[in-house]
Scaffold this motif. Structure first.
Motif, PDB file in Angstrom:
ATOM      1  N   ALA A 138       0.832  -1.204   0.000  1.00 42.11           N
ATOM      2  CA  ALA A 138       0.000   0.000   0.000  1.00 42.11           C
ATOM      3  C   ALA A 138       0.865   1.252   0.000  1.00 42.11           C
ATOM      4  O   ALA A 138       0.561   2.231  -0.694  1.00 42.11           O
ATOM      5  CB  ALA A 138      -0.926  -0.014   1.216  1.00 42.11           C
ATOM      6  N   ARG A 139       1.971   1.226   0.773  1.00 42.18           N
ATOM      7  CA  ARG A 139       2.876   2.377   0.829  1.00 42.18           C
ATOM      8  C   ARG A 139       3.473   2.644  -0.552  1.00 42.18           C
ATOM      9  O   ARG A 139       3.543   3.793  -1.001  1.00 42.18           O
ATOM     10  CB  ARG A 139       3.989   2.123   1.843  1.00 42.18           C
ATOM     11  CG  ARG A 139       5.091   3.180   1.828  1.00 42.18           C
ATOM     12  CD  ARG A 139       6.192   2.816   2.821  1.00 42.18           C
ATOM     13  NE  ARG A 139       7.367   3.640   2.593  1.00 42.18           N
ATOM     14  CZ  ARG A 139       7.514   4.877   3.041  1.00 42.18           C
ATOM     15  NH1 ARG A 139       6.548   5.445   3.735  1.00 42.18           N
ATOM     16  NH2 ARG A 139       8.609   5.564   2.792  1.00 42.18           N
ATOM     17  N   ARG A 140       3.885   1.575  -1.229  1.00 40.49           N
ATOM     18  CA  ARG A 140       4.474   1.724  -2.551  1.00 40.49           C
ATOM     19  C   ARG A 140       3.470   2.327  -3.531  1.00 40.49           C
ATOM     20  O   ARG A 140       3.822   3.201  -4.331  1.00 40.49           O
ATOM     21  CB  ARG A 140       4.970   0.373  -3.065  1.00 40.49           C
ATOM     22  CG  ARG A 140       5.685   0.459  -4.406  1.00 40.49           C
ATOM     23  CD  ARG A 140       6.389  -0.840  -4.770  1.00 40.49           C
ATOM     24  NE  ARG A 140       5.458  -1.952  -4.891  1.00 40.49           N
ATOM     25  CZ  ARG A 140       5.357  -2.961  -4.041  1.00 40.49           C
ATOM     26  NH1 ARG A 140       6.148  -2.990  -2.958  1.00 40.49           N
ATOM     27  NH2 ARG A 140       4.493  -3.929  -4.228  1.00 40.49           N
ATOM     28  N   LYS A 141       2.237   1.902  -3.458  1.00 35.96           N
ATOM     29  CA  LYS A 141       1.211   2.434  -4.354  1.00 35.96           C
ATOM     30  C   LYS A 141       0.943   3.903  -4.074  1.00 35.96           C
ATOM     31  O   LYS A 141       0.776   4.710  -5.004  1.00 35.96           O
ATOM     32  CB  LYS A 141      -0.077   1.617  -4.221  1.00 35.96           C
ATOM     33  CG  LYS A 141      -0.012   0.248  -4.876  1.00 35.96           C
ATOM     34  CD  LYS A 141      -1.359  -0.435  -4.855  1.00 35.96           C
ATOM     35  CE  LYS A 141      -1.314  -1.764  -5.619  1.00 35.96           C
ATOM     36  NZ  LYS A 141      -2.634  -2.436  -5.633  1.00 35.96           N
ATOM     37  N   VAL A 142       0.909   4.286  -2.781  1.00 38.51           N
ATOM     38  CA  VAL A 142       0.679   5.696  -2.430  1.00 38.51           C
ATOM     39  C   VAL A 142       1.829   6.570  -2.930  1.00 38.51           C
ATOM     40  O   VAL A 142       1.612   7.636  -3.519  1.00 38.51           O
ATOM     41  CB  VAL A 142       0.511   5.858  -0.906  1.00 38.51           C
ATOM     42  CG1 VAL A 142       0.517   7.345  -0.520  1.00 38.51           C
ATOM     43  CG2 VAL A 142      -0.778   5.205  -0.437  1.00 38.51           C
ATOM     44  N   LEU A 143       3.065   6.106  -2.727  1.00 37.69           N
ATOM     45  CA  LEU A 143       4.227   6.885  -3.167  1.00 37.69           C
ATOM     46  C   LEU A 143       4.280   6.982  -4.687  1.00 37.69           C
ATOM     47  O   LEU A 143       4.642   8.033  -5.237  1.00 37.69           O
ATOM     48  CB  LEU A 143       5.507   6.257  -2.620  1.00 37.69           C
ATOM     49  CG  LEU A 143       5.690   6.311  -1.092  1.00 37.69           C
ATOM     50  CD1 LEU A 143       7.008   5.684  -0.700  1.00 37.69           C
ATOM     51  CD2 LEU A 143       5.578   7.732  -0.566  1.00 37.69           C
ATOM     52  N   GLN A 144       3.945   5.906  -5.372  1.00 37.63           N
ATOM     53  CA  GLN A 144       3.923   5.945  -6.836  1.00 37.63           C
ATOM     54  C   GLN A 144       2.867   6.913  -7.341  1.00 37.63           C
ATOM     55  O   GLN A 144       3.078   7.624  -8.324  1.00 37.63           O
ATOM     56  CB  GLN A 144       3.672   4.542  -7.384  1.00 37.63           C
ATOM     57  CG  GLN A 144       4.867   3.620  -7.266  1.00 37.63           C
ATOM     58  CD  GLN A 144       4.571   2.203  -7.700  1.00 37.63           C
ATOM     59  OE1 GLN A 144       3.406   1.784  -7.749  1.00 37.63           O
ATOM     60  NE2 GLN A 144       5.619   1.449  -8.013  1.00 37.63           N
ATOM     61  N   TRP A 145       1.722   6.968  -6.661  1.00 37.14           N
ATOM     62  CA  TRP A 145       0.672   7.919  -7.057  1.00 37.14           C
ATOM     63  C   TRP A 145       1.141   9.348  -6.828  1.00 37.14           C
ATOM     64  O   TRP A 145       0.938  10.225  -7.687  1.00 37.14           O
ATOM     65  CB  TRP A 145      -0.599   7.640  -6.255  1.00 37.14           C
ATOM     66  CG  TRP A 145      -1.710   8.588  -6.585  1.00 37.14           C
ATOM     67  CD1 TRP A 145      -2.597   8.515  -7.616  1.00 37.14           C
ATOM     68  CD2 TRP A 145      -2.040   9.790  -5.868  1.00 37.14           C
ATOM     69  NE1 TRP A 145      -3.455   9.590  -7.600  1.00 37.14           N
ATOM     70  CE2 TRP A 145      -3.138  10.387  -6.541  1.00 37.14           C
ATOM     71  CE3 TRP A 145      -1.525  10.405  -4.733  1.00 37.14           C
ATOM     72  CZ2 TRP A 145      -3.718  11.575  -6.109  1.00 37.14           C
ATOM     73  CZ3 TRP A 145      -2.098  11.593  -4.301  1.00 37.14           C
ATOM     74  CH2 TRP A 145      -3.187  12.163  -4.980  1.00 37.14           C
ATOM     75  N   LEU A 146       1.802   9.605  -5.675  1.00 37.60           N
ATOM     76  CA  LEU A 146       2.317  10.950  -5.400  1.00 37.60           C
ATOM     77  C   LEU A 146       3.368  11.350  -6.434  1.00 37.60           C
ATOM     78  O   LEU A 146       3.390  12.485  -6.897  1.00 37.60           O
ATOM     79  CB  LEU A 146       2.932  10.989  -3.993  1.00 37.60           C
ATOM     80  CG  LEU A 146       1.959  11.051  -2.811  1.00 37.60           C
ATOM     81  CD1 LEU A 146       2.720  10.913  -1.499  1.00 37.60           C
ATOM     82  CD2 LEU A 146       1.155  12.339  -2.838  1.00 37.60           C
ATOM     83  N   TRP A 147       4.233  10.414  -6.809  1.00 39.52           N
ATOM     84  CA  TRP A 147       5.278  10.712  -7.788  1.00 39.52           C
ATOM     85  C   TRP A 147       4.660  11.016  -9.143  1.00 39.52           C
ATOM     86  O   TRP A 147       5.073  11.947  -9.837  1.00 39.52           O
ATOM     87  CB  TRP A 147       6.234   9.538  -7.867  1.00 39.52           C
ATOM     88  CG  TRP A 147       7.340   9.660  -8.864  1.00 39.52           C
ATOM     89  CD1 TRP A 147       7.732   8.706  -9.737  1.00 39.52           C
ATOM     90  CD2 TRP A 147       8.207  10.780  -9.087  1.00 39.52           C
ATOM     91  NE1 TRP A 147       8.790   9.152 -10.503  1.00 39.52           N
ATOM     92  CE2 TRP A 147       9.105  10.431 -10.121  1.00 39.52           C
ATOM     93  CE3 TRP A 147       8.315  12.049  -8.512  1.00 39.52           C
ATOM     94  CZ2 TRP A 147      10.088  11.295 -10.591  1.00 39.52           C
ATOM     95  CZ3 TRP A 147       9.297  12.915  -8.982  1.00 39.52           C
ATOM     96  CH2 TRP A 147      10.160  12.543 -10.002  1.00 39.52           C
TER      97      TRP A 147
END
Length: 210
Positions: A118-127
């Motif tokens: 979930a953290r990876r998906k959130v960071l990828q969305w922010l990027w």
């Protein structure tokens, strides 16, 4: 970003009696990139003639400054994706280090505990949302520059790149490329024209900022 132009021996504007009137020889130093279009004197007498455009001679004069990645003698093809395509593909590269170190949660509150996936998906969305690519397009500088085509960078600023909204993609770094500029002094049959080197600033990096 202050674009440093090193050709300092000639003024930006020529006074009457000195040559091409009110002709800007080169891009003006500016905090605003990309460079605005140069206003040329309309008289074709100040254009280089066919014998002045010998590619072999001009390549030799420009020497190692010739960069085929950013300049072209003939009409080039498309430089890269359009703004819409680039926006759709935002954040396609790896996450920057500062984003990988980001702690999820309110600034003054406890750290938000989420799983790695979930953290990876959130960071990828922010990027993807905050990513600011450099969009390149070919620009025709006209016959008084050689090479006459330059690949110029722009920052995608069609919408805000921050949460909450308010920040936009802006230039943060630039590079300079050396071109040849056709310059004339004097009037009519008494004028003397030659190619001189000038530096042209180009956006090389964009960043989400105020």
């Amino acid at each position: 970003i202050r674009a440093l132009l090193l050709c300092s021996c000639l003024g930006l504007l020529l006074r009457p009696g000195g040559g091409q009137p009110f002709l800007r020889l080169r891009p003006s130093p500016s905090d605003n990139l990309p460079v605005k279009d140069i206003v040329e004197h309309p008289d074709p007498e100040y254009d280089p003639k066919e014998q002045d455009l010998d590619e072999r001679t001009l390549r030799k004069k420009l020497g190692s400054h010739f960069d085929p990645g950013f300049m072209a003698v003939a009409v080039p093809g498309p430089a890269n994706a359009s703004g819409a395509e680039a926006a759709a593909g935002r954040g396609g590269g790896g996450l920057p280090a500062e984003l990988r170190r980001l702690e999820l949660g309110p600034p003054q509150g406890p750290r938000l505990k989420v799983g790695k996936k979930a953290r990876r998906k959130v960071l990828q969305w922010l990027w993807a949302y905050t990513y600011c690519p450099v969009l390149y397009t070919w620009k025709d500088l006209g016959v008084r520059f050689w090479p006459r085509y330059i690949k110029e960078g722009n920052c995608l600023a069609e919408k805000s790149c921050s949460l909450p909204e308010g920040m936009f993609c802006k230039p943060v770094k630039s590079v300079t490329k050396t071109f040849l500029r056709w310059h004339c002094q004097g009037w009519s049959s008494q004028k003397y024209c030659t190619w001189i080197p000038v530096q042209y600033p180009l956006i090389s990096e964009c960043k989400c900022s105020c």
